[in-house]
Design an enzyme around this catalytic site. Structure first.
Site, PDB file in Angstrom:
ATOM      1  N   SER A  24      -2.001   3.767  -3.366  1.00  0.00           N
ATOM      2  CA  SER A  24      -2.473   5.384  -3.666  1.00  0.00           C
ATOM      3  C   SER A  24      -1.630   6.317  -3.085  1.00  0.00           C
ATOM      4  CB  SER A  24      -3.911   5.587  -3.633  1.00  0.00           C
ATOM      5  OG  SER A  24      -4.172   5.629  -2.227  1.00  0.00           O
ATOM      6  N   MET A 101       0.929  -3.516   5.603  1.00  0.00           N
ATOM      7  CA  MET A 101       0.221  -3.861   6.687  1.00  0.00           C
ATOM      8  C   MET A 101       0.968  -4.923   7.501  1.00  0.00           C
ATOM      9  SD  MET A 101      -2.078  -1.835   6.174  1.00  0.00           S
ATOM     10  CE  MET A 101      -3.638  -1.989   6.421  1.00  0.00           C
ATOM     11  N   LEU A 104       6.519  -3.728  11.923  1.00  0.00           N
ATOM     12  CA  LEU A 104       7.846  -3.674  11.825  1.00  0.00           C
ATOM     13  C   LEU A 104       8.425  -4.249  13.170  1.00  0.00           C
ATOM     14  CD1 LEU A 104       8.900  -0.650   9.851  1.00  0.00           C
ATOM     15  CD2 LEU A 104       8.354  -2.688   9.028  1.00  0.00           C
ATOM     16  N   HIS A 120      -1.350   6.919   8.671  1.00  0.00           N
ATOM     17  CA  HIS A 120      -2.368   6.127   9.680  1.00  0.00           C
ATOM     18  C   HIS A 120      -3.860   6.749   9.345  1.00  0.00           C
ATOM     19  CE1 HIS A 120      -4.078   3.225  12.527  1.00  0.00           C
ATOM     20  NE2 HIS A 120      -4.497   4.182  13.158  1.00  0.00           N
ATOM     21  N   GLU A 154       6.577   1.040  19.242  1.00  0.00           N
ATOM     22  CA  GLU A 154       5.286   1.025  19.847  1.00  0.00           C
ATOM     23  C   GLU A 154       4.470   1.519  18.580  1.00  0.00           C
ATOM     24  OE1 GLU A 154       2.929   3.065  23.773  1.00  0.00           O
ATOM     25  OE2 GLU A 154       4.767   3.878  23.031  1.00  0.00           O
ATOM     26  N   GLU A 185      -5.068  12.057   3.287  1.00  0.00           N
ATOM     27  CA  GLU A 185      -3.722  11.326   3.293  1.00  0.00           C
ATOM     28  C   GLU A 185      -2.969  11.794   2.124  1.00  0.00           C
ATOM     29  OE1 GLU A 185      -3.980   7.084   3.668  1.00  0.00           O
ATOM     30  OE2 GLU A 185      -6.020   6.952   4.833  1.00  0.00           O
TER      31      GLU A 185
HETATM   32  C1  GAR Z   1      -4.280   3.784   3.647  1.00  0.00           C
HETATM   33  O1  GAR Z   1      -5.591   4.214   4.103  1.00  0.00           O
HETATM   34  C2  GAR Z   1      -3.497   3.929   4.801  1.00  0.00           C
HETATM   35  O2  GAR Z   1      -3.717   4.998   5.746  1.00  0.00           O
HETATM   36  C3  GAR Z   1      -3.593   2.694   5.695  1.00  0.00           C
HETATM   37  O3  GAR Z   1      -4.074   1.590   4.497  1.00  0.00           O
HETATM   38  C4  GAR Z   1      -4.540   2.627   3.357  1.00  0.00           C
HETATM   39  C5  GAR Z   1      -3.329   1.984   2.195  1.00  0.00           C
HETATM   40  O4  GAR Z   1      -3.937   2.655   1.049  1.00  0.00           O
HETATM   41  N1  GAR Z   1      -2.599   2.243   6.551  1.00  0.00           N
HETATM   42  C6  GAR Z   1      -3.123   1.792   7.689  1.00  0.00           C
HETATM   43  O5  GAR Z   1      -3.919   1.437   8.027  1.00  0.00           O
HETATM   44  C7  GAR Z   1      -1.576   1.337   8.420  1.00  0.00           C
HETATM   45  N2  GAR Z   1      -1.874   0.795   9.757  1.00  0.00           N
HETATM   46  P1  GAR Z   1      -2.886   2.955  -0.320  1.00  0.00           P
HETATM   47  O6  GAR Z   1      -2.403   1.532  -0.406  1.00  0.00           O
HETATM   48  O7  GAR Z   1      -3.931   3.261  -1.401  1.00  0.00           O
HETATM   49  O8  GAR Z   1      -2.021   4.027  -0.014  1.00  0.00           O
END
Ligand code: GAR
Length: 211
Positions: A24, A101, A104, A120, A154, A185
């Site tokens: 998304s 997920m 890197l 994040h 990090e 987001e």
């Molecule tokens: C989002 O909430 C993003 O912030 C999180 O995964 C989701 C992906 O949603 N990312 C992490 O947790 C990274 N550590 P999306 O595939 O619908 O964009």
């Protein structure tokens, strides 16, 4: 030693988006490109998951997609080298991690220093890692939110570009809080990418200045 300063380029840029799932955030970045808010093109949508829903959406939108199976690589660095090779082939200026997920390797982070950004679902530097919406609930924090940041070796600790805050309700579940954060987001990720290619982000040490 003089402080190293990085200024993002003012140009029509080329983006590689990296996803592992729904996509998304990728869609919101692409929407912002289509309606002219972001001065860039998506050169590639990459995934480490063959069945990532976002890959199908990218294909439907006429974007180039690529899946590479991580299991075919004995070493994480070899896998990342392959991705770097694909990015270089397409002259990518910026890599947007959008629900990617897989951590890197430091080699990848250094290769594209100040050229990788991530979203994040927490207010950094609180709650790095996974299931951070549940962690926010478990800590009883009153506010959480989302952070867009440059990626450094990090994990979830690089220089912060934009943040947005949401309240945490007493009856929140991981899902309800995640949904409230996701709305934010979708605003701050496209905005961060817009600022990047407007040449408006300056990284000085651990801080980002918006010019
Ligand atoms: C989002 O909430 C993003 O912030 C999180 O995964 C989701 C992906 O949603 N990312 C992490 O947790 C990274 N550590 P999306 O595939 O619908 O964009």
């Amino acid at each position: 030693m003089a402080e190293e300063i990085f200024r993002s380029p003012k140009k029509r840029g080329r983006i590689m988006v990296m996803i592992s799932g729904r996509g998304s955030n990728f869609m919101k970045i692409h929407d912002a490109i289509l309606d002219g808010r972001i001065n860039a093109d998506i050169a590639l949508v990459f995934s480490n998951k063959e069945d990532a829903a976002g890959l199908q959406i990218a294909k439907k939108r006429g974007l180039e997609t690529l899946y590479i199976n991580p299991k075919l690589y004995a070493e994480k660095e070899e896998y990342d080298k392959e991705i770097i090779h694909e990015a270089r082939k397409r002259n990518v200026d910026l890599i947007c991690l959008a629900g990617y997920m897989k951590v890197l390797t430091p080699m990848f982070c250094n290769e594209f220093k100040n050229r990788i950004i991530n979203i994040h679902p927490a207010l950094m530097p609180s709650f790095p890692g996974l299931h951070v919406q549940q962690k926010a609930i478990d800590w009883g924090v009153r506010f959480s939110g989302a952070t867009v940041h440059f990626v450094s070796a990090e994990v979830d600790m690089g220089p912060i570009i934009l943040q947005a805050v949401v309240p945490v309700m007493q009856d929140d579940t991981e899902e309800t809080l995640a949904a409230r954060i996701l709305v934010e987001e979708h605003k701050i990720y496209p905005e961060s990418v817009r600022l990047f290619f407007e040449g408006k982000l300056e990284v000085r040490g651990r801080c980002v200045f918006i010019l």
